[in-house]
Design a protein around this motif. Structure first.
Motif, PDB file in Angstrom:
ATOM      1  N   GLY A 104      19.842  16.009  32.501  1.00 24.75           N
ATOM      2  CA  GLY A 104      21.050  15.900  31.693  1.00 24.75           C
ATOM      3  C   GLY A 104      21.910  14.699  32.020  1.00 24.75           C
ATOM      4  O   GLY A 104      22.974  14.527  31.417  1.00 24.75           O
ATOM      5  N   ALA A 105      21.474  13.873  32.964  1.00 24.46           N
ATOM      6  CA  ALA A 105      22.282  12.717  33.355  1.00 24.46           C
ATOM      7  C   ALA A 105      22.280  11.663  32.253  1.00 24.46           C
ATOM      8  O   ALA A 105      21.288  11.477  31.534  1.00 24.46           O
ATOM      9  N   LEU A 106      23.416  10.963  32.101  1.00 24.40           N
ATOM     10  CA  LEU A 106      23.505   9.883  31.125  1.00 24.40           C
ATOM     11  C   LEU A 106      22.754   8.651  31.596  1.00 24.40           C
ATOM     12  O   LEU A 106      22.300   7.852  30.780  1.00 24.40           O
ATOM     13  N   GLN A 107      22.625   8.481  32.896  1.00 29.40           N
ATOM     14  CA  GLN A 107      21.907   7.337  33.429  1.00 29.40           C
ATOM     15  C   GLN A 107      20.390   7.564  33.334  1.00 29.40           C
ATOM     16  O   GLN A 107      19.902   8.684  33.447  1.00 29.40           O
ATOM     17  N   ASN A 113      13.404  10.651  33.542  1.00 27.58           N
ATOM     18  CA  ASN A 113      14.180  11.664  32.827  1.00 27.58           C
ATOM     19  C   ASN A 113      14.324  11.265  31.361  1.00 27.58           C
ATOM     20  O   ASN A 113      13.832  10.214  30.914  1.00 27.58           O
ATOM     21  N   ARG A 114      14.998  12.121  30.607  1.00 28.60           N
ATOM     22  CA  ARG A 114      15.113  11.898  29.163  1.00 28.60           C
ATOM     23  C   ARG A 114      15.907  10.643  28.849  1.00 28.60           C
ATOM     24  O   ARG A 114      15.598   9.910  27.894  1.00 28.60           O
ATOM     25  N   SER A 115      16.939  10.365  29.624  1.00 32.76           N
ATOM     26  CA  SER A 115      17.754   9.171  29.373  1.00 32.76           C
ATOM     27  C   SER A 115      16.940   7.903  29.553  1.00 32.76           C
ATOM     28  O   SER A 115      17.191   6.895  28.884  1.00 32.76           O
ATOM     29  N   LEU A 155      16.561   5.088  26.738  1.00 34.70           N
ATOM     30  CA  LEU A 155      16.964   3.705  27.019  1.00 34.70           C
ATOM     31  C   LEU A 155      15.891   2.713  26.591  1.00 34.70           C
ATOM     32  O   LEU A 155      16.208   1.663  26.017  1.00 34.70           O
ATOM     33  N   PHE A 156      14.621   3.057  26.815  1.00 33.61           N
ATOM     34  CA  PHE A 156      13.548   2.096  26.554  1.00 33.61           C
ATOM     35  C   PHE A 156      12.718   2.438  25.313  1.00 33.61           C
ATOM     36  O   PHE A 156      11.761   1.748  25.009  1.00 33.61           O
ATOM     37  N   GLY A 157      13.078   3.537  24.606  1.00 29.98           N
ATOM     38  CA  GLY A 157      12.427   3.814  23.336  1.00 29.98           C
ATOM     39  C   GLY A 157      11.153   4.625  23.423  1.00 29.98           C
ATOM     40  O   GLY A 157      10.312   4.535  22.514  1.00 29.98           O
ATOM     41  N   PHE A 158      10.974   5.456  24.465  1.00 33.17           N
ATOM     42  CA  PHE A 158       9.805   6.325  24.562  1.00 33.17           C
ATOM     43  C   PHE A 158      10.103   7.657  23.897  1.00 33.17           C
ATOM     44  O   PHE A 158      11.237   8.164  23.944  1.00 33.17           O
ATOM     45  N   SER A 159       9.073   8.255  23.301  1.00 32.24           N
ATOM     46  CA  SER A 159       9.264   9.531  22.614  1.00 32.24           C
ATOM     47  C   SER A 159       9.306  10.713  23.573  1.00 32.24           C
ATOM     48  O   SER A 159       9.861  11.758  23.247  1.00 32.24           O
ATOM     49  N   SER A 160       8.684  10.597  24.749  1.00 33.35           N
ATOM     50  CA  SER A 160       8.654  11.705  25.705  1.00 33.35           C
ATOM     51  C   SER A 160       8.441  11.162  27.110  1.00 33.35           C
ATOM     52  O   SER A 160       8.055   9.995  27.306  1.00 33.35           O
TER      53      SER A 160
END
Length: 364
Positions: A190-193, A207-209, A213-218
């Motif tokens: 859940g971090a924004l970074q 993580n999801r962020s 940031l770099f445009g990966f789907s998962s």
């Protein structure tokens, strides 16, 4: 008290009994034999034959109960038969010599039988002793085994209690670790970074962020990268690689916080502020990277800087205009006063009109 020195015969009490029995048997038999010797020296042949049968029968009867004690049996046979054989030899007749030989043979047969009885008795004694010893050893082994079983049972109970306590502690520790891991994962996800863990540039966790940031789907797609250097602009790749190698070696020369230009999967350039630290991941050293997109922040800073520059230029321009306005006002004021003082049609007055017009223009 025979040569094998068995326990029952080697006992001091048994030795005393054997010595006393041997001595009494020898004395009794020797007395009997000497009586036969004295009686038979001058007796008639039938009497001598009678003595032989009596003494021989007495000897044969004696070995029945003396055979278990071989020393007493030998003493009895020697003491009773040796004087009779000597008496027959001393009579010095072919008949008596033959009887002496027969008596000596009978003594040998009696000794052989006594020895056989003695061996049988000794074997029975050994068997009984072995059986008693086996029973004793079994009893001791049983007691020892029971004690060992009791000790082992107590030890197992104590070990089981210790293991149960350890299992409970381990279950608690695993539950706490699982709870902590869930909380940590939720916090990281859940971090924004953007957060990534990598070793030698190969991503191990993101993580999801990071994906955003770099445009990966998962996260799975991001972990297929062969190296995070592919996300770094070429101008910064060599520098960041040197930082990473220095950090993994434990050196302090590499900075922990720096900025670099990264490449989005779409190809556009973004600026990233990067914080790196050395951690332990699955028992091996790894690098944890925390990244933040500062592209918009840098753009705003550039706009702010341009605005500040424009404000500075505007301030300078206003000051310059004010100074020039003062000059133009002075020129225009004095020129107007001069025009008013000159008569109409004066050539000097005509020359002042362009000066008034240019002063007004400069002021505007």
């Amino acid at each position: 008290h025979y040569r094998n020195q068995d326990r029952v015969f080697s006992h001091p009490a048994s030795v005393r009994v054997a010595a006393r029995s041997t001595m009494l048997s020898g004395v009794f038999a020797l007395a009997w034999g000497l009586m036969a010797l004295v009686a038979g020296l001058h007796a008639t042949p039938p009497t001598v034959l009678f003595l032989i049968f009596v003494v021989g029968g007495q000897a044969a009867a004696g070995i029945v109960w003396l055979a278990p004690l071989l020393s007493a049996c030998i003493a009895y046979l020697a003491g009773s038969l040796a004087p009779v054989v000597l008496m027959l030899v001393m009579r010095d007749s072919p008949y008596d010599m033959g009887m002496a030989a027969i008596l000596a043979g009978c003594a040998a047969v009696l000794f052989y039988n006594a020895r056989a009885v003695h061996r049988h008795f000794a074997d029975r004694v050994r068997a009984e002793l072995a059986q008693e010893e086996s029973i004793r050893l079994l009893a001791e082994a049983g007691e020892t085994l029971e004690q060992r079983v009791a000790d082992r049972t107590l030890e197992l109970l104590q070990t089981n209690a210790t293991l149960s306590a350890e299992v409970r502690e381990r279950i608690k520790a695993e539950a706490a670790l699982k709870t902590s891991e869930v909380k940590y994962r939720a916090m990281v996800q859940g971090a924004l970074q953007a957060i990534a863990v990598h070793r030698d540039g190969v991503p191990l966790f993101v993580n999801r962020s990071f994906c955003d940031l770099f445009g990966f789907s998962s996260e799975e797609e991001a972990l297929t990268l062969t190296s995070l250097d592919l996300l770094v602009a070429p101008a910064f790749q060599e520098t960041l690689r040197a930082y990473r190698e220095s950090r993994q070696k434990g050196e302090k020369s590499a900075p922990n916080l720096y900025e670099f230009e990264a490449v989005h999967r779409s190809g556009r350039r973004i600026w990233v502020r990067h914080a790196a630290s050395l951690i332990d991941w699955e028992g091996k050293p790894a690098v944890q990277s925390v990244m933040l997109d500062i592209t918009d922040s840098l753009r705003l800073q550039e706009q702010l800087l341009a605005r500040e520059k424009l404000q500075a230029v505007s301030s300078i321009a206003g000051g310059v205009a004010h100074e020039f306005n003062n000059i133009f006002q002075t020129v225009a004021g004095y020129s107007a006063l001069a025009v008013e003082d000159l008569p109409p049609g004066s050539s000097t007055r005509e020359l002042l009109h362009p000066l008034l017009e240019q002063s007004e223009r400069g002021t505007n």
